[in-house]
Design a protein around this motif. Structure first.
Motif, PDB file in Angstrom:
ATOM      1  N   UNK A   1      23.626  23.695 -11.654  1.00 27.01           N
ATOM      2  CA  UNK A   1      22.480  24.545 -11.926  1.00 27.01           C
ATOM      3  C   UNK A   1      21.689  24.718 -10.679  1.00 27.01           C
ATOM      4  N   UNK A   2      21.136  25.685 -10.472  1.00 23.24           N
ATOM      5  CA  UNK A   2      20.271  25.893  -9.385  1.00 23.24           C
ATOM      6  C   UNK A   2      18.996  25.443  -9.545  1.00 23.24           C
ATOM      7  N   UNK A   3      18.384  24.540  -8.557  1.00 22.53           N
ATOM      8  CA  UNK A   3      17.119  24.087  -8.517  1.00 22.53           C
ATOM      9  C   UNK A   3      16.067  24.095  -7.172  1.00 22.53           C
ATOM     10  N   UNK A   4      15.114  24.388  -7.197  1.00 21.08           N
ATOM     11  CA  UNK A   4      14.220  24.263  -5.962  1.00 21.08           C
ATOM     12  C   UNK A   4      12.981  23.155  -6.409  1.00 21.08           C
ATOM     13  N   UNK A   5      12.848  22.014  -6.272  1.00 18.62           N
ATOM     14  CA  UNK A   5      12.052  21.047  -6.583  1.00 18.62           C
ATOM     15  C   UNK A   5      10.933  20.779  -5.611  1.00 18.62           C
ATOM     16  N   UNK A   6       9.704  21.363  -5.833  1.00 19.18           N
ATOM     17  CA  UNK A   6       8.609  21.049  -4.914  1.00 19.18           C
ATOM     18  C   UNK A   6       7.819  19.662  -4.859  1.00 19.18           C
ATOM     19  N   UNK A   7       7.354  19.450  -3.993  1.00 17.97           N
ATOM     20  CA  UNK A   7       6.301  18.087  -4.096  1.00 17.97           C
ATOM     21  C   UNK A   7       5.446  18.062  -2.777  1.00 17.97           C
ATOM     22  N   UNK A   8       4.405  17.384  -2.960  1.00 18.10           N
ATOM     23  CA  UNK A   8       3.466  16.901  -1.660  1.00 18.10           C
ATOM     24  C   UNK A   8       2.284  17.927  -1.631  1.00 18.10           C
ATOM     25  N   UNK A   9       1.945  18.547  -2.906  1.00 19.68           N
ATOM     26  CA  UNK A   9       0.739  19.280  -3.333  1.00 19.68           C
ATOM     27  C   UNK A   9      -0.321  18.270  -3.371  1.00 19.68           C
ATOM     28  N   UNK A  21       7.349  19.536   0.519  1.00 19.37           N
ATOM     29  CA  UNK A  21       8.834  19.188   0.429  1.00 19.37           C
ATOM     30  C   UNK A  21       9.506  20.248  -0.633  1.00 19.37           C
ATOM     31  N   UNK A  22      10.610  20.647  -0.382  1.00 17.49           N
ATOM     32  CA  UNK A  22      11.326  21.586  -1.466  1.00 17.49           C
ATOM     33  C   UNK A  22      12.791  20.979  -1.219  1.00 17.49           C
ATOM     34  N   UNK A  23      13.337  20.250  -2.214  1.00 12.74           N
ATOM     35  CA  UNK A  23      14.740  19.738  -2.484  1.00 12.74           C
ATOM     36  C   UNK A  23      15.402  20.837  -3.195  1.00 12.74           C
ATOM     37  N   UNK A  24      16.785  21.294  -2.567  1.00  7.78           N
ATOM     38  CA  UNK A  24      17.237  22.527  -3.162  1.00  7.78           C
ATOM     39  C   UNK A  24      18.650  21.887  -3.475  1.00  7.78           C
ATOM     40  N   UNK A  76      19.995  16.653   3.360  1.00  5.08           N
ATOM     41  CA  UNK A  76      19.357  16.099   2.229  1.00  5.08           C
ATOM     42  C   UNK A  76      18.801  17.672   1.696  1.00  5.08           C
ATOM     43  N   UNK A  77      19.397  18.725   2.080  1.00  4.90           N
ATOM     44  CA  UNK A  77      19.162  20.032   1.409  1.00  4.90           C
ATOM     45  C   UNK A  77      17.560  20.089   1.155  1.00  4.90           C
ATOM     46  N   UNK A  78      16.957  19.568   1.994  1.00  4.82           N
ATOM     47  CA  UNK A  78      15.675  19.619   1.803  1.00  4.82           C
ATOM     48  C   UNK A  78      14.821  20.409   3.050  1.00  4.82           C
ATOM     49  N   UNK A  79      13.913  21.171   2.526  1.00 11.01           N
ATOM     50  CA  UNK A  79      12.975  21.781   3.631  1.00 11.01           C
ATOM     51  C   UNK A  79      11.563  21.262   3.543  1.00 11.01           C
ATOM     52  N   UNK A  80      10.903  21.063   4.734  1.00  9.07           N
ATOM     53  CA  UNK A  80       9.545  20.528   4.890  1.00  9.07           C
ATOM     54  C   UNK A  80       8.742  21.567   5.464  1.00  9.07           C
ATOM     55  N   UNK A  81       7.450  21.541   4.927  1.00  7.95           N
ATOM     56  CA  UNK A  81       6.367  22.598   5.625  1.00  7.95           C
ATOM     57  C   UNK A  81       5.100  21.616   5.851  1.00  7.95           C
ATOM     58  N   UNK A  82       5.053  21.243   7.006  1.00  8.65           N
ATOM     59  CA  UNK A  82       3.870  20.092   7.686  1.00  8.65           C
ATOM     60  C   UNK A  82       2.682  21.386   7.738  1.00  8.65           C
ATOM     61  N   UNK A  83       1.566  21.075   7.122  1.00 12.31           N
ATOM     62  CA  UNK A  83       0.287  21.859   7.133  1.00 12.31           C
ATOM     63  C   UNK A  83      -1.002  20.892   7.778  1.00 12.31           C
ATOM     64  N   UNK A  84      -1.235  21.441   8.929  1.00 18.33           N
ATOM     65  CA  UNK A  84      -2.240  20.761   9.721  1.00 18.33           C
ATOM     66  C   UNK A  84      -3.486  21.706   9.768  1.00 18.33           C
ATOM     67  N   UNK A  85      -4.678  21.129   9.949  1.00 12.32           N
ATOM     68  CA  UNK A  85      -5.937  22.001   9.982  1.00 12.32           C
ATOM     69  C   UNK A  85      -6.096  22.924   9.099  1.00 12.32           C
ATOM     70  N   UNK A  86      -6.104  22.234   7.718  1.00 10.68           N
ATOM     71  CA  UNK A  86      -6.176  23.085   6.616  1.00 10.68           C
ATOM     72  C   UNK A  86      -7.762  23.618   6.553  1.00 10.68           C
ATOM     73  N   UNK A  87      -7.470  24.698   5.890  1.00 12.56           N
ATOM     74  CA  UNK A  87      -8.970  25.409   5.683  1.00 12.56           C
ATOM     75  C   UNK A  87      -8.978  25.961   4.331  1.00 12.56           C
ATOM     76  N   UNK A  88     -10.059  25.972   3.547  1.00 17.68           N
ATOM     77  CA  UNK A  88     -10.192  26.573   2.162  1.00 17.68           C
ATOM     78  C   UNK A  88      -9.435  27.841   1.923  1.00 17.68           C
ATOM     79  N   UNK A  89      -9.124  28.805   2.852  1.00 20.00           N
ATOM     80  CA  UNK A  89      -8.220  29.937   2.661  1.00 20.00           C
ATOM     81  C   UNK A  89      -6.928  29.587   2.533  1.00 20.00           C
ATOM     82  N   UNK A  90      -6.545  28.130   2.722  1.00 18.87           N
ATOM     83  CA  UNK A  90      -5.135  27.755   2.501  1.00 18.87           C
ATOM     84  C   UNK A  90      -5.095  27.588   1.152  1.00 18.87           C
ATOM     85  N   UNK A  91      -6.013  27.271   0.250  1.00 18.81           N
ATOM     86  CA  UNK A  91      -6.162  26.953  -1.231  1.00 18.81           C
ATOM     87  C   UNK A  91      -5.218  27.819  -1.910  1.00 18.81           C
ATOM     88  N   UNK A  92      -4.263  27.339  -2.521  1.00 18.37           N
ATOM     89  CA  UNK A  92      -3.190  28.267  -3.386  1.00 18.37           C
ATOM     90  C   UNK A  92      -2.221  27.506  -3.998  1.00 18.37           C
TER      91      UNK A  92
END
Length: 125
Positions: A1-9, A21-24, A76-92
């Protein structure tokens, strides 16, 4: 089964950092570009960043260049998104997505094959 599992919010103050993190699983990781879209209430869903693991080609939306960094751990079949200097416009809500045979910008939701469930990112002033 295809899965993309997100975490880290989560919730952070302006100027803070988060790592998503996104584990595929369930498909051939190297045949896809894996990345992130985001959608705030009442706004269009936009492509944020992606990486093509076969050659590490990357894409960043202009709004996040210099602040976000995407990386891939193929073992690990995993993609990471490091988000620095976050601002309110990044809220989503941030959604992991897999695009087959990605040829380059733009990173469009019209070509997404698989979606993750989404993870909330909130940035306070």
């Amino acid at each position: 089964e295809v899965q993309l599992v997100e975490s880290g919010g989560g919730l952070v103050q302006a100027g803070g950092s988060l790592r998503l993190s996104c584990a595929a699983s369930g498909f051939t990781f190297d045949d896809y570009a894996i990345g992130w879209f985001r959608q705030a209430p009442g706004k269009e869903r936009e492509g944020v960043s992606c990486i093509r693991s076969s050659d590490d080609s990357t894409y960043y939306a202009d709004s996040v260049k210099g602040r976000f960094t995407i990386s891939s751990d193929n073992a690990k079949n995993t993609v990471y998104l490091q988000m620095n200097s976050l601002n309110p416009e990044d809220t989503a809500v941030y959604y992991c997505a897999a695009v087959p045979q990605w040829l380059g910008p733009p990173f469009s939701d019209s070509i997404v094959a698989y979606w993750g469930q989404g993870t909330q990112v909130g940035v306070s002033s």
